[in-house]
Design an enzyme around this catalytic site. Sequence first.
Site, PDB file in Angstrom:
ATOM      1  N   SER A  15      48.622  37.812  54.528  1.00  0.00           N
ATOM      2  CA  SER A  15      49.147  36.510  54.085  1.00  0.00           C
ATOM      3  C   SER A  15      48.530  36.024  52.782  1.00  0.00           C
ATOM      4  CB  SER A  15      48.931  35.458  55.181  1.00  0.00           C
ATOM      5  OG  SER A  15      47.547  35.292  55.418  1.00  0.00           O
ATOM      6  N   ASP A  64      43.529  38.759  65.573  1.00  0.00           N
ATOM      7  CA  ASP A  64      42.218  39.099  65.011  1.00  0.00           C
ATOM      8  C   ASP A  64      42.054  40.624  65.052  1.00  0.00           C
ATOM      9  OD1 ASP A  64      39.541  39.598  64.571  1.00  0.00           O
ATOM     10  OD2 ASP A  64      38.810  38.125  66.032  1.00  0.00           O
ATOM     11  N   ASN A  91      44.037  46.364  55.421  1.00  0.00           N
ATOM     12  CA  ASN A  91      43.492  45.574  54.311  1.00  0.00           C
ATOM     13  C   ASN A  91      42.579  44.439  54.749  1.00  0.00           C
ATOM     14  OD1 ASN A  91      43.726  44.054  51.556  1.00  0.00           O
ATOM     15  ND2 ASN A  91      44.593  42.625  53.062  1.00  0.00           N
ATOM     16  N   SER A 144      36.717  49.798  48.781  1.00  0.00           N
ATOM     17  CA  SER A 144      36.162  49.000  47.681  1.00  0.00           C
ATOM     18  C   SER A 144      35.321  49.876  46.767  1.00  0.00           C
ATOM     19  CB  SER A 144      35.273  47.896  48.255  1.00  0.00           C
ATOM     20  OG  SER A 144      34.560  47.250  47.226  1.00  0.00           O
ATOM     21  N   TYR A 157      28.154  44.358  54.141  1.00  0.00           N
ATOM     22  CA  TYR A 157      29.549  44.578  53.740  1.00  0.00           C
ATOM     23  C   TYR A 157      29.772  45.972  53.161  1.00  0.00           C
ATOM     24  CZ  TYR A 157      33.735  43.909  50.750  1.00  0.00           C
ATOM     25  OH  TYR A 157      34.957  44.037  50.118  1.00  0.00           O
ATOM     26  N   LYS A 161      32.631  49.243  53.838  1.00  0.00           N
ATOM     27  CA  LYS A 161      33.611  49.767  52.873  1.00  0.00           C
ATOM     28  C   LYS A 161      33.427  51.267  52.672  1.00  0.00           C
ATOM     29  CE  LYS A 161      35.992  46.328  52.678  1.00  0.00           C
ATOM     30  NZ  LYS A 161      37.454  46.358  52.924  1.00  0.00           N
ATOM     31  N   THR A 189      36.334  44.123  41.152  1.00  0.00           N
ATOM     32  CA  THR A 189      36.276  42.688  41.462  1.00  0.00           C
ATOM     33  C   THR A 189      37.631  42.060  41.169  1.00  0.00           C
ATOM     34  OG1 THR A 189      33.929  42.619  41.001  1.00  0.00           O
ATOM     35  CG2 THR A 189      35.081  40.520  41.004  1.00  0.00           C
ATOM     36  N   ILE A 190      38.253  41.586  42.238  1.00  0.00           N
ATOM     37  CA  ILE A 190      39.599  41.031  42.176  1.00  0.00           C
ATOM     38  C   ILE A 190      39.486  39.547  42.546  1.00  0.00           C
ATOM     39  CG2 ILE A 190      41.980  41.309  43.031  1.00  0.00           C
ATOM     40  CD1 ILE A 190      40.770  43.932  41.811  1.00  0.00           C
TER      41      ILE A 190
HETATM   42  N1  LIG Z   1      38.568  40.634  46.100  1.00  0.00           N
HETATM   43  C1  LIG Z   1      37.793  41.682  45.790  1.00  0.00           C
HETATM   44  O1  LIG Z   1      37.069  41.683  44.777  1.00  0.00           O
HETATM   45  C2  LIG Z   1      37.798  42.902  46.637  1.00  0.00           C
HETATM   46  C3  LIG Z   1      38.350  42.906  47.898  1.00  0.00           C
HETATM   47  N2  LIG Z   1      38.318  44.055  48.638  1.00  0.00           N
HETATM   48  C4  LIG Z   1      38.889  44.106  49.964  1.00  0.00           C
HETATM   49  O2  LIG Z   1      40.225  43.691  49.903  1.00  0.00           O
HETATM   50  C5  LIG Z   1      40.630  43.247  51.193  1.00  0.00           C
HETATM   51  C6  LIG Z   1      41.444  41.970  51.032  1.00  0.00           C
HETATM   52  O3  LIG Z   1      40.610  40.943  50.552  1.00  0.00           O
HETATM   53  P1  LIG Z   1      41.059  39.923  49.425  1.00  0.00           P
HETATM   54  O4  LIG Z   1      42.508  39.990  49.223  1.00  0.00           O
HETATM   55  O5  LIG Z   1      40.174  40.116  48.274  1.00  0.00           O
HETATM   56  O6  LIG Z   1      40.620  38.510  50.047  1.00  0.00           O
HETATM   57  P2  LIG Z   1      41.405  37.514  51.004  1.00  0.00           P
HETATM   58  O7  LIG Z   1      40.373  36.688  51.640  1.00  0.00           O
HETATM   59  O8  LIG Z   1      42.496  36.862  50.280  1.00  0.00           O
HETATM   60  O9  LIG Z   1      42.082  38.496  52.059  1.00  0.00           O
HETATM   61  C7  LIG Z   1      41.485  38.903  53.241  1.00  0.00           C
HETATM   62  C8  LIG Z   1      42.511  38.693  54.326  1.00  0.00           C
HETATM   63  O10 LIG Z   1      42.014  39.238  55.554  1.00  0.00           O
HETATM   64  C9  LIG Z   1      42.278  38.272  56.553  1.00  0.00           C
HETATM   65  N3  LIG Z   1      41.353  38.426  57.648  1.00  0.00           N
HETATM   66  C10 LIG Z   1      40.018  38.140  57.664  1.00  0.00           C
HETATM   67  N4  LIG Z   1      39.531  38.360  58.884  1.00  0.00           N
HETATM   68  C11 LIG Z   1      40.558  38.785  59.644  1.00  0.00           C
HETATM   69  C12 LIG Z   1      40.671  39.145  61.002  1.00  0.00           C
HETATM   70  N5  LIG Z   1      39.623  39.112  61.816  1.00  0.00           N
HETATM   71  N6  LIG Z   1      41.886  39.534  61.470  1.00  0.00           N
HETATM   72  C13 LIG Z   1      42.964  39.554  60.648  1.00  0.00           C
HETATM   73  N7  LIG Z   1      42.905  39.208  59.361  1.00  0.00           N
HETATM   74  C14 LIG Z   1      41.720  38.834  58.872  1.00  0.00           C
HETATM   75  C15 LIG Z   1      42.106  36.925  55.860  1.00  0.00           C
HETATM   76  O11 LIG Z   1      42.679  35.872  56.600  1.00  0.00           O
HETATM   77  C16 LIG Z   1      42.785  37.208  54.550  1.00  0.00           C
HETATM   78  O12 LIG Z   1      44.174  36.995  54.631  1.00  0.00           O
HETATM   79  C17 LIG Z   1      39.357  43.087  52.006  1.00  0.00           C
HETATM   80  O13 LIG Z   1      39.239  44.170  52.897  1.00  0.00           O
HETATM   81  C18 LIG Z   1      38.258  43.163  50.967  1.00  0.00           C
HETATM   82  O14 LIG Z   1      37.084  43.680  51.496  1.00  0.00           O
HETATM   83  C19 LIG Z   1      37.796  45.203  48.151  1.00  0.00           C
HETATM   84  C20 LIG Z   1      37.249  45.225  46.908  1.00  0.00           C
HETATM   85  C21 LIG Z   1      37.195  44.091  46.075  1.00  0.00           C
HETATM   86  C1  LIG Z   2      34.082  40.182  47.642  1.00  0.00           C
HETATM   87  C2  LIG Z   2      33.438  40.761  46.441  1.00  0.00           C
HETATM   88  O1  LIG Z   2      33.599  39.984  45.319  1.00  0.00           O
HETATM   89  C3  LIG Z   2      34.041  42.059  46.096  1.00  0.00           C
HETATM   90  O2  LIG Z   2      34.230  42.796  47.268  1.00  0.00           O
HETATM   91  C4  LIG Z   2      34.142  44.030  46.939  1.00  0.00           C
HETATM   92  O3  LIG Z   2      34.367  44.910  47.718  1.00  0.00           O
HETATM   93  C5  LIG Z   2      33.755  44.212  45.522  1.00  0.00           C
HETATM   94  O4  LIG Z   2      32.787  45.178  45.412  1.00  0.00           O
HETATM   95  C6  LIG Z   2      33.274  42.886  45.124  1.00  0.00           C
HETATM   96  O5  LIG Z   2      31.894  42.772  45.353  1.00  0.00           O
END
Ligand SMILES: NC(=O)C1=CN([C@@H]2O[C@H](COP(=O)(O)OP(=O)(O)OC[C@H]3O[C@@H](n4cnc5c(N)ncnc54)[C@H](O)[C@@H]3O)[C@@H](O)[C@H]2O)C=CC1
Ligand SMILES: C[C@H](O)[C@@H]1OC(=O)[C@H](O)[C@@H]1O
Length: 254
Positions: A15, A64, A91, A144, A157, A161, A189-190
């Site tokens: 979402s 969850d 994801n 990641s 964390y 990953k 880093t996104i």
């Molecule tokens: N933003 C970044 O710099 C980076 C993010 N990632 C990975 O990308 C993935 C998505 O994260 P983002 O889009 O950045 O952040 P985000 O916080 O927008 O997305 C994470 C999503 O996972 C959901 N979530 C969390 N716990 C949950 C659970 N127990 N059950 C179901 N859903 C759950 C959240 O509600 C959210 O929608 C994560 O796995 C994160 O580790 C990896 C590398 C870098």
């Molecule tokens: C959440 C952090 O900004 C992000 O998560 C990752 O997996 C990247 O390495 C960044 O540290």
Amino acid sequence: MKLLEGKTVLVTGGSTGIGRAAAIGAAQHGADVAINYVASDEKAESCIAEVEALGRRGIAVKGDVALPETATDFVAKAVEAFGKVDVMVSNAGICPFHAFLDMPVETVDRTFRVNLHGAYYMVQAAANQMVKQGHGGVIVAVSSISALVGGEFQTHYTPTKAGVHSLMQSAAIALGKHGIRCNSVLPGTILTEINKDDLADEAKRRYMEERTPLGRLGMPEDLAGPIVFLASDMAAYVTGAALLVDGGMFVNLQ
Ligand SMILES: NC(=O)C1=CN([C@@H]2O[C@H](COP(=O)(O)OP(=O)(O)OC[C@H]3O[C@@H](n4cnc5c(N)ncnc54)[C@H](O)[C@@H]3O)[C@@H](O)[C@H]2O)C=CC1
Ligand SMILES: C[C@H](O)[C@@H]1OC(=O)[C@H](O)[C@@H]1O
């Protein structure tokens, strides 16, 4: 050219952020989409509205990912709605930044349960459905750059990953004989909710930007293309691989 015409794509944590961009990207490429989500009903509904506005079907299933039954329920609901599962994008994740020496045990446990156990259950549930269907499938896990490098406030964390990356390698071996490909993307880093507070620190944000040869931090949409590519037949001979999507941050040591 539409790369996922007629496919059913499942996305966990779909979402917001990267998951949402992947869900919309898949719909733009002709897929019907099921998202798993855990928090805001409103955000999940607005994601599905975007999918439907693209002329595709979408459903949102709350749960969850840390619980094994969420995975079997998600897959069952997607099959009920669309008849099959072709692609699973695992994801969902959390990253509650915290120092190492006083890391609360609950934070470690929860991070492992959501990021690693959750991915394991989802991948396994999707794979079982794909094997039953008998025509292969694709799994893309969002690992990641943190699978390859450390983080002072991410000691709980980064191992998750690295674990997700390793899960894709082993699953690629276990599932190759069923025609199921398994790969990971490694975002740098996104800019999303997960790091909003951390990057509110101007100095840290500037440092991360300056470390990135392409000169900017990533946006969720930067992941949509790589995920759609790996999910598509364009990547038919790619399995057990990891694709860095980091603007060059990883290689920029000196
Ligand atoms: N933003 C970044 O710099 C980076 C993010 N990632 C990975 O990308 C993935 C998505 O994260 P983002 O889009 O950045 O952040 P985000 O916080 O927008 O997305 C994470 C999503 O996972 C959901 N979530 C969390 N716990 C949950 C659970 N127990 N059950 C179901 N859903 C759950 C959240 O509600 C959210 O929608 C994560 O796995 C994160 O580790 C990896 C590398 C870098
Ligand atoms: C959440 C952090 O900004 C992000 O998560 C990752 O997996 C990247 O390495 C960044 O540290």
